[in-house]
Scaffold this active site. Structure first.
Site, PDB file in Angstrom:
ATOM      1  N   CYS A 199       1.307  -5.881   3.078  1.00 27.42           N
ATOM      2  CA  CYS A 199       1.046  -4.892   4.127  1.00 27.42           C
ATOM      3  C   CYS A 199       1.782  -5.249   5.402  1.00 27.42           C
ATOM      4  CB  CYS A 199      -0.459  -4.797   4.395  1.00 27.42           C
ATOM      5  SG  CYS A 199      -1.422  -4.182   3.006  1.00 27.42           S
ATOM      6  N   SER A 257      -8.756  -5.186 -10.247  1.00 28.69           N
ATOM      7  CA  SER A 257      -9.004  -5.320 -11.684  1.00 28.69           C
ATOM      8  C   SER A 257      -7.889  -6.038 -12.430  1.00 28.69           C
ATOM      9  CB  SER A 257      -9.222  -3.935 -12.301  1.00 28.69           C
ATOM     10  OG  SER A 257     -10.403  -3.343 -11.814  1.00 28.69           O
ATOM     11  N   ASN A 260      -2.467  -8.343  -4.099  1.00 24.04           N
ATOM     12  CA  ASN A 260      -1.156  -8.846  -3.684  1.00 24.04           C
ATOM     13  C   ASN A 260      -1.186 -10.284  -3.156  1.00 24.04           C
ATOM     14  OD1 ASN A 260      -2.562  -7.771  -1.473  1.00 24.04           O
ATOM     15  ND2 ASN A 260      -0.684  -7.287  -0.359  1.00 24.04           N
ATOM     16  N   SER A 283      -5.718   0.127  -0.158  1.00 27.64           N
ATOM     17  CA  SER A 283      -5.055   1.394   0.109  1.00 27.64           C
ATOM     18  C   SER A 283      -5.864   2.240   1.085  1.00 27.64           C
ATOM     19  CB  SER A 283      -4.868   2.169  -1.192  1.00 27.64           C
ATOM     20  OG  SER A 283      -6.126   2.602  -1.700  1.00 27.64           O
ATOM     21  N   GLU A 343      -8.639  -3.280   6.483  1.00 30.50           N
ATOM     22  CA  GLU A 343      -7.215  -3.595   6.670  1.00 30.50           C
ATOM     23  C   GLU A 343      -6.475  -2.835   5.585  1.00 30.50           C
ATOM     24  OE1 GLU A 343      -3.823  -4.720   5.696  1.00 30.50           O
ATOM     25  OE2 GLU A 343      -4.515  -6.772   5.382  1.00 30.50           O
TER      26      GLU A 343
END
Length: 461
Positions: A268, A163, A137, A213, A234
């Site tokens: 996040c 990936s 991200n 995740s 994190e």
């Protein structure tokens, strides 16, 4: 998952990459260990020079690398440029402050005498090769915020990137190499997630950091715990954004829109749960929903795009499932909520009200431009709603009442509380969460010291 660049604005696969075989992985692990043995003794001033050189190169190449990021994961181009610029600033910050952060500490003279020593020092020494498992991200920033302090401390890095951002991952290795760092100081491993466990078990890898995740964090933490290796995690976040009656409502609503849809809502630390005091609920909601509706969704390469596509088809499907579950369970859709027609993995800015604790979206992270809204009757209820989450990454509070500032600072369960502003990471301040958002800290001296051998040097009289 294949290692490939797939344009999320079109769904088109642009380039695929072969995963490294066992022999190549072994070569790179051996190189990392050998490089560490010499790089660890490199003078701090030389490490700073190399980081500054990498920052100069990144600044010069900002436009090109921004386009690569946008192509690979869909963030608006202007935000990709800003990410590249932020990375260059962070490398310069560590270059400037590294010597100070790594300086020996001298305990109090009375404690030294009490120990029977003539001198005691605390020294920060590097650990060795550190494996970094990083997400897509913020494909540049997530890596640099690990790499800059780790390299400045004398460690070497092994990057297993997501990936779907292989070109960004390869660029990072090339950037540090061209800046003059020894070949094995920072290496990109083009591997699938299945190869991480064996690499982490290798004795040459001394520690690991992961942003991603919760399942990925559990897997890395489990292996690292078995091998007794240091980790920093994190993980997800479902940050509250609290608005109290004394707040500047116009400003709070404006920032709320940005806080929810930054990076296409895939952050996040994006604000996700909006908790509004009943006295200002209607006034705030009118402006917030209006701002969400006004956003332009479109091609992330166009300068006036506010929200681009989600990074993957699976990600959009997951987000749709959360919205549909909430709608079936009684949530009110104030805007958005429907997948647009056409190519690409787009999803509109969406606001859901009338949320209850039984809805999945109350407990799970919505990774996309979807906001949930709650009404609170007082400060105590606002804190209760804010803490009713398995996550504890950061939080936002809008109030001009100092007594309320003190209460929220004391009672909110999170790694950060940002008053009258939007959560944002900065190299000078520690960053990380609690509960299922992970543990450890990145950035600042705290982040640098996570991957140091904090050594007591005691000398007798």
């Amino acid at each position: 998952m294949p290692i490939a660049t797939v344009n999320p604005a079109t769904g088109e696969t642009l380039e695929t990459f072969e995963a490294m075989d066992d022999d190549e992985i072994e070569r790179r692990l051996e190189l990392a260990e050998a490089t560490f043995r010499t790089y660890r003794t490199t003078p701090i001033a030389e490490r700073a020079r190399l980081l500054n050189r990498a920052a100069d190169l990144l600044d010069a190449e900002r436009e090109d690398v921004a386009r690569v990021m946008t192509t690979e994961m869909g963030k608006p181009l202007a935000q990709a440029r800003a990410e590249a610029a932020k990375c260059a600033r962070a490398m310069r910050w560590y270059a400037e402050h590294g010597e100070e952060l790594l300086a020996d500490e001298e305990p109090a003279e009375a404690d030294v005498k009490d120990s029977g020593a003539s001198r005691v020092r605390v020294r920060y020494r590097p650990l060795g090769p550190v494996l970094a498992v990083m997400p897509w991200n913020f494909p540049l920033w997530q890596v640099i915020r690990f790499a800059a302090p780790a390299l400045m401390a004398g460690n070497v890095g092994l990057l297993k990137h997501a990936s779907n951002v292989p070109q960004t991952a390869l660029y990072l290795e090339d950037l540090f190499h061209r800046a003059g760092l020894p070949e094995g100081c920072f290496q990109t491993l083009l591997i699938g997630s299945g190869a991480v466990d064996e690499i982490l078990r290798d004795e040459r890898v001394r520690a690991a950091t992961l942003t991603g995740s919760e399942p990925a964090g559990r897997a890395v933490a489990s292996t690292a715990g078995e091998m007794v290796k240091k980790t920093v995690l994190e993980l997800g976040g479902s940050d509250p954004f609290i608005v109290m009656p004394s707040a500047d409502i116009d400003r709070a609503a404006q920032v709320a829109v940005t806080a929810r849809v930054q990076n296409n809502g895939q952050s996040c630390i994006a604000a996700k749960r909006f908790i509004v005091h009943t006295d200002v609920y209607d006034a705030f909601m009118e402006k917030f929903v209006e701002g969400m509706k006004a956003l332009r969704v479109g091609d992330p390469m166009e300068e006036d795009t506010d929200v681009g596509p989600l990074a993957s088809e699976r990600g959009r499907a997951d987000l749709e499932e959360l919205v549909d579950d909430a709608r079936r369970s009684g949530a009110t859709v104030l805007c958005g909520g429907e997948r647009p027609e056409g190519p690409g993995w787009y999803y509109p800015p969406t606001v859901l009200a009338d949320i209850d604790r039984e809805m999945r979206i109350h407990r799970e992270e919505a990774f996309g431009p979807v906001a949930t809204v709650y009404r609170a009757d007082d400060l105590d209820e606002a804190v209760l709603i804010a803490n009713d989450s398995p996550f504890g990454l950061s939080s936002n509070v809008w109030t001009r009442d100092e007594a309320e500032v003190d209460r929220f600072a004391r009672d909110i369960e999170a790694g950060g509380v940002y008053f009258n502003g939007m959560t944002a990471s900065h190299p000078a301040f520690p960053f990380g969460g609690i509960k299922r958002s992970g543990y450890g800290r990145e950035l600042s001296g705290h982040g640098m010291h996570e991957f140091c051998n904090i050594t007591t040097l005691w000398q007798g009289a």
